[in-house]
Enzyme design. Structure first.
Site, mmCIF file in Angstrom:
data_model
loop_
_atom_site.group_PDB
_atom_site.id
_atom_site.type_symbol
_atom_site.label_atom_id
_atom_site.label_comp_id
_atom_site.label_asym_id
_atom_site.label_seq_id
_atom_site.Cartn_x
_atom_site.Cartn_y
_atom_site.Cartn_z
ATOM 1 N N LYS A 202 1.842 -2.790 6.399
ATOM 2 C CA LYS A 202 2.158 -2.641 4.979
ATOM 3 C C LYS A 202 3.614 -2.206 4.777
ATOM 4 O O LYS A 202 4.258 -2.610 3.801
ATOM 5 C CB LYS A 202 1.196 -1.654 4.320
ATOM 6 N N SER B 129 0.852 -1.188 0.000
ATOM 7 C CA SER B 129 0.000 0.000 0.000
ATOM 8 C C SER B 129 0.884 1.233 0.000
ATOM 9 O O SER B 129 2.035 1.197 0.451
ATOM 10 C CB SER B 129 -0.890 -0.001 1.250
ATOM 11 N N TYR C 171 -2.299 -0.274 10.192
ATOM 12 C CA TYR C 171 -2.304 -0.719 8.797
ATOM 13 C C TYR C 171 -1.018 -0.266 8.107
ATOM 14 O O TYR C 171 -0.370 -1.039 7.392
ATOM 15 C CB TYR C 171 -3.526 -0.140 8.092
#
Length: 262
Positions: free
Chosen positions: A155, A138, A151
């Site tokens: 990532k 990401s 998150y």
């Protein structure tokens, strides 16, 4: 030399919806034999049926499930050429009063462990055929993600893993890369989509992200992390060089793995 897809065997984790489903449909349309792996049985079977492929149930948090998915691909299709390690979930909490250790482990299990277990399971077969691994990372792994810092952390770990594995697996004829999309129209952004839309942040279509996966496979590089941003062509992110160690005499020192030297 990049990859073409006729009769290639492709395993896609998180293939029941979103980016995974888009990759499955696109590669099947180009002649690949696709194995869809997901915890969503109904969605996964629907995608597999639509592309003439195979569905296998797979919770990527369990290494045995990744091993079973690879084994089923080999049993049904005779081998494995590409592993798209795409399964991912949003976090939806921070590190303050809303922190939940159990949810934290579950999220890390999908977004990071799922890639680690997927690489480990797929490698023996990919080494036989000179295969490819693409992990879905990401833009949150390349830049700060205040909306979801956990998150961003998992990532970023995927990005670091791919960069480290690139030169290591090249010796075995296996290429490994990551795709790093910005905000895309998938379930991942459901919790803050209204914030994005209100602020004018462009939201990528799934098709725009899927095109980057094809570009990565065809480019033939390894250890690269391709960004996908609205309004600009996708390409590998050029990481700035951090200051490296120096020997006593001032000469730069590079870390070498003796096992890789002839």
């Amino acid at each position: 030399m990049g990859l073409e897809f006729e009769d290639r065997v492709v395993l896609v984790t998180g293939g029941a919806n979103g980016i995974g489903a888009g990759v499955a449909r696109k590669l099947a349309g180009l002649g690949a034999r696709v194995v869809v792996a997901d915890v969503d049985t109904a969605g996964g079977e629907a995608v597999a049926d639509a592309v003439g492929g195979l569905f296998v149930p797979c919770d990527v948090r369990d290494p045995r499930d990744s091993e079973a998915a690879v084994a089923e691909a080999v049993r049904a299709c005779g081998g494995l050429d590409v592993a798209v390690l795409n399964a991912g979930v949003a976090t939806g909490f921070g590190l303050g009063d809303d922190f939940d250790a159990e949810r934290y482990r579950a999220v890390m299990g999908v977004n990071l462990d799922g890639v680690v277990y997927g690489v480990h399971a797929a490698l023996p077969e990919l080494r036989k055929r000179g295969g490819h691994i693409i992990a879905t990372a990401s833009m949150a792994g390349l830049m700060a993600m205040p909306l979801d810092p956990v998150y961003g952390a998992n990532k970023a770990a995927v990005v670091a893993l791919v960069r480290a594995l690139g030169p290591v697996l090249a010796a075995d004829g296996v290429r490994v890369n990551a795709v790093c999309p910005s905000f895309a129209d998938t379930a991942i952004i459901a919790g803050f989509e209204s914030v994005l839309r209100t602020s004018g942040m462009p939201v990528l279509t799934v098709a725009e992200v899927v095109d980057a996966y094809l570009a990565v496979l065809r480019a033939g590089g390894t250890g690269e992390c391709w960004y996908v941003q609205a309004g600009r062509p996708s390409e590998p992110f050029r990481f700035p060089n951090p200051p490296g160690p120096r020997a006593d005499g001032g000469a730069p020192v590079a870390l070498r793995d003796p096992s890789q030297e002839g």
